[in-house]
Design a protein around this motif. Structure first.
Motif, PDB file in Angstrom:
ATOM      1  N   GLN A 118       2.209  31.989  57.116  1.00 54.35           N
ATOM      2  CA  GLN A 118       1.700  31.805  55.762  1.00 54.35           C
ATOM      3  C   GLN A 118       2.641  32.389  54.708  1.00 54.35           C
ATOM      4  O   GLN A 118       3.028  31.702  53.771  1.00 54.35           O
ATOM      5  CB  GLN A 118       0.309  32.424  55.638  1.00 54.35           C
ATOM      6  CG  GLN A 118      -0.748  31.717  56.487  1.00 54.35           C
ATOM      7  CD  GLN A 118      -2.122  32.327  56.299  1.00 54.35           C
ATOM      8  OE1 GLN A 118      -2.322  33.511  56.594  1.00 54.35           O
ATOM      9  NE2 GLN A 118      -3.061  31.546  55.809  1.00 54.35           N
ATOM     10  N   LYS A 119       2.975  33.642  54.895  1.00 56.74           N
ATOM     11  CA  LYS A 119       3.878  34.311  53.952  1.00 56.74           C
ATOM     12  C   LYS A 119       4.874  35.132  54.757  1.00 56.74           C
ATOM     13  O   LYS A 119       4.520  35.741  55.762  1.00 56.74           O
ATOM     14  CB  LYS A 119       3.110  35.234  53.000  1.00 56.74           C
ATOM     15  CG  LYS A 119       2.062  34.537  52.154  1.00 56.74           C
ATOM     16  CD  LYS A 119       1.288  35.553  51.322  1.00 56.74           C
ATOM     17  CE  LYS A 119       0.177  34.889  50.518  1.00 56.74           C
ATOM     18  NZ  LYS A 119      -0.610  35.891  49.742  1.00 56.74           N
ATOM     19  N   HIS A 171       6.105  26.828  56.568  1.00 56.30           N
ATOM     20  CA  HIS A 171       4.935  27.595  56.172  1.00 56.30           C
ATOM     21  C   HIS A 171       3.697  26.704  56.187  1.00 56.30           C
ATOM     22  O   HIS A 171       3.771  25.504  55.910  1.00 56.30           O
ATOM     23  CB  HIS A 171       5.129  28.191  54.772  1.00 56.30           C
ATOM     24  CG  HIS A 171       6.072  29.351  54.734  1.00 56.30           C
ATOM     25  ND1 HIS A 171       7.430  29.197  54.691  1.00 56.30           N
ATOM     26  CD2 HIS A 171       5.841  30.693  54.759  1.00 56.30           C
ATOM     27  CE1 HIS A 171       8.021  30.394  54.668  1.00 56.30           C
ATOM     28  NE2 HIS A 171       7.070  31.318  54.717  1.00 56.30           N
ATOM     29  N   THR A 224       5.298  39.451  58.170  1.00 58.71           N
ATOM     30  CA  THR A 224       4.892  38.071  57.904  1.00 58.71           C
ATOM     31  C   THR A 224       3.381  37.949  58.065  1.00 58.71           C
ATOM     32  O   THR A 224       2.824  38.433  59.055  1.00 58.71           O
ATOM     33  CB  THR A 224       5.590  37.097  58.885  1.00 58.71           C
ATOM     34  OG1 THR A 224       7.005  37.186  58.689  1.00 58.71           O
ATOM     35  CG2 THR A 224       5.146  35.662  58.664  1.00 58.71           C
ATOM     36  N   GLN A 225       2.754  37.310  57.086  1.00 60.26           N
ATOM     37  CA  GLN A 225       1.332  37.019  57.230  1.00 60.26           C
ATOM     38  C   GLN A 225       1.181  35.756  58.049  1.00 60.26           C
ATOM     39  O   GLN A 225       1.807  34.733  57.760  1.00 60.26           O
ATOM     40  CB  GLN A 225       0.677  36.822  55.858  1.00 60.26           C
ATOM     41  CG  GLN A 225      -0.831  36.518  55.952  1.00 60.26           C
ATOM     42  CD  GLN A 225      -1.485  36.443  54.601  1.00 60.26           C
ATOM     43  OE1 GLN A 225      -1.459  37.413  53.837  1.00 60.26           O
ATOM     44  NE2 GLN A 225      -2.089  35.302  54.274  1.00 60.26           N
TER      45      GLN A 225
END
Length: 245
Positions: A118-119, A171, A224-225
């Motif tokens: 995601q991020k 992503h 990292t998400q």
């Protein structure tokens, strides 16, 4: 002419054929079960009567809670929650993860799940799993976002051994992951494409120090998400043939 027709061979054949038809109709009327036994619809086989390999998989995540899992005690970890029916690991400094707190097999099993980034731009899924009396980790998107491989084989991590690959991960895109440990092999698939096929005979299997807390079975991300869902475990007898897809 009429007398000749009724005494002809043609008339006799027609008469004989008509008698056969009348006799067949009479027989079916008397014994319907015998006549129609071969034309009834076949019985419907229910899902429970024809259980597939996927049906035998054990769900490890219920989609609602973290039951059966523990938030891994990494230094600099962030929170792990359930968001939109998925396990969400917030970006850690550097690691955030979860570890299974129940018994898991050490051989003859498959681990499947879906994961997405995601991020952040490093590994969004490092899956640590048993391999007989040791453990190994499949890294997806490490070393800046593209490295894929197993850590560790003969002391070499995912960035420097025979399993090293470079894959670009988008992503917010879900990726299907499948890990199989059986018959002295570690095999891994990404979206049904085999990315790893290692014969472990004579190889030293180990973990990087940073993910030792993920044993015996765990997932983590690096700065990292990420999210995980549909986590399942399939146990099977030895020497079961591998299904490529």
């Amino acid at each position: 002419m009429q007398r000749d027709f009724f005494t002809s061979a043609r008339f006799q054949r027609l008469s004989f054929g008509l008698l056969l038809c009348v006799g067949a109709i009479g027989f079916c009327a008397a014994f319907p079960a015998v006549c129609w036994a071969q034309v009834v619809d076949p019985p419907v086989v229910s899902k429970s009567d024809a259980q597939t390999e996927d049906d035998k998989s054990e769900p490890l995540f219920d989609g609602k809670t973290l039951s059966g899992w523990t938030k891994t005690e990494f230094g600099g970890r962030r929170d792990v929650t359930v968001v939109d029916d998925a396990i969400q690991m917030d970006a850690g400094d550097p690691l955030t993860g979860i570890t299974r707190d129940a018994e898991v097999p050490t051989d003859n099993f498959e681990l499947t799940l879906e994961a997405r980034k995601q991020k952040g731009n490093d590994f969004f899924c490092a899956a640590t799993f048993p391999v007989n009396d040791s453990h190994c980790t499949l890294v997806l998107g490490g070393w800046g976002g593209t490295v894929v491989g197993l850590s560790c084989l003969d002391g070499l991590d995912a960035s420097e051994n025979e399993t090293t690959k470079y894959i670009k991960f988008e992503h917010d895109q879900w990726y299907k992951i499948r890990i199989r440990v059986a018959n002295n092999k570690i095999q891994c698939w990404l979206d049904d494409e085999k990315i790893t096929d290692v014969d472990t005979t004579g190889k030293r299997i180990s973990l990087r120090t940073e993910v030792l807390a993920s044993r015996p079975l765990g997932f983590c991300s690096f700065q990292t998400q990420a999210q995980l869902r549909d986590v399942k475990l399939l146990r099977f007898a030895a020497d079961v043939p591998t299904k490529e897809k």
